[in-house]
Structure formats: structure tokens, C-alpha cells
Design an enzyme around this catalytic site. Structure first.
Site: not given
Ligand code: 5GP
Length: 180
Positions: A99, A102, A130
Site C-alpha cells: 500500500d 514509508d 513517501k
């Protein structure tokens, strides 16, 4: 639920269009081969289903469940497998479906485990990325969207098991989510 979003980053239409582009790229790259899509539960499920139906190459599907250890007890990013794959990935063309990447610590752990099972190939396809938060380098081959260093929800991504069913992706208002 939309009222809890500070800002919508990607609408359902934009998401659909971008997933179709990524699916076309994957289909080109893997032409003549059969994929095994390994989706990480639960956040990647929406992305997986939309991506899979847009692929033109054959694909098997399996799921990995991961659980983070409770905070404060061990190093951040240390996770364990709570549901292992049902299928053998030996000699398979594995594409891990995430998904969001990070810090990258979760994926580094998963990729280490999966590569030990000797797939023919192993690559990563993430819905969101990100990059400014990365602590370890992860080879992300396919990514739909980059997001800023804010907490985002929707299209599978949750906060406390909520907001997964939002058809768009948005930034959660900070009074709801603190500490990220
Ligand atoms: P990493 O190990 O790369 O730091 O963390 C990856 C996991 O953290 C993701 O699979 C996701 O569960 C969670 N995560 C990181 N950033 C966000 C975010 O902005 N929103 C949501 N809902 N989950 C996030």
C-alpha cells in the site's frame, strides 16, 4: 468520512487512470511470463484487485499478513509474519504489492524473507511512496503516486481500521491522527 480529510490528494478517477498505466507497464515488462502477485494485508487489497484486473499477463495471487511488535518493546520497523503465503514462490516471478512505502523497514524485512525462498525474480510495486521518510534503500520498481510526509488514508489505507473504504486518498486531519 470525507469530512475527516484535510485534503484529497487523489480522486477515484485519478487512481483508476494511474493504476491502468502501471498495469500496462507491468504487462509489457512481464510479457510471456506468469506473475505471482504477493499482496501485503490489509492495506494493499484495494490496489491489488484493481491492478490485477488491468493486467494483460496471467497472474496468481497470494497474501502475506504482517503484524508490528508493540511499540517500545523492540526496534521500530521490526515486524513478524502473522499470515504466511499459501503458495510456494520457488522459481516464480514475484511482484510484492504494497500500500505504501514509508521508512522502507517493513519491506526490507519482507524482501529478505521472500528472497530466501528463491523466487526466479522479486520486485516491488507500491500504490503510494513517501520517499522523504526512507531510512533504508528499497528497490521500488513500480509506484503509482508519491505522497508528502503526512498521514494518508483511503483506498485500502487505514487509521485504526477506519477509512479503508474511502474511494479516494487524502490527508487525515491531524487532530484525528497525532504523532506521525
Ligand atoms: P515502513 O516500514 O515503510 O515505514 O511502513 C510501511 C507501513 O506503515 C505501511 O504498510 C503502512 O501500514 C504504514 N504507513 C506508513 N505511512 C502511512 C500513512 O501515511 N498512512 C497509513 N494509513 N499507513 C501508513
Amino acid at each position: 468520512m470525507h469530512d475527516d480529510l484535510e485534503k484529497i490528494l487523489f480522486t477515484h478517477e485519478q487512481i483508476h487512470q494511474r493504476i491502468a498505466e502501471v498495469a500496462a507497464a507491468i504487462s509489457r515488462d512481464y510479457e510471456g511470463r506468469e506473475l505471482m502477485l504477493v499482496a501485503v494485508l490489509k492495506g494493499a487489497v484495494f490496489f491489488l484487485t484493481h491492478l490485477a484486473e488491468a493486467l494483460t499477463v496471467p497472474a496468481q495471487i497470494d497474501f502475506l499478513g504482517i503484524a508490528s511488535f508493540s511499540p517500545g518493546r523492540v526496534l521500530p520497523g521490526v515486524v513478524r509474519i502473522s499470515k504466511d503465503l499459501d503458495l510456494d514462490i520457488l522459481d516464480k516471478e514475484v511482484l510484492v504489492i504494497e500500500d505504501i512505502v514509508d521508512t522502507g523497514l517493513t519491506l526490507r524485512y519482507l524482501l529478505n524473507i521472500l528472497s530466501g525462498r528463491q523466487p526466479r525474480s522479486l520486485a516491488v510495486c507500491t500504490f503510494l511512496d513517501k520517499p522523504t521518510r526512507r531510512l533504508v534503500e528499497i528497490p521500488v520498481r513500480y509506484s503509482c503516486f508519491e505522497v508528502p510526509d503526512r498521514f494518508v488514508v483511503g483506498f485500502g489505507l487505514d487509521y485504526n481500521q477506519q477509512y479503508r473504504t474511502l474511494p479516494c486518498v487524502g490527508i487525515l486531519r491531524s487532530h484525528i491522527y497525532q504523532g506521525k
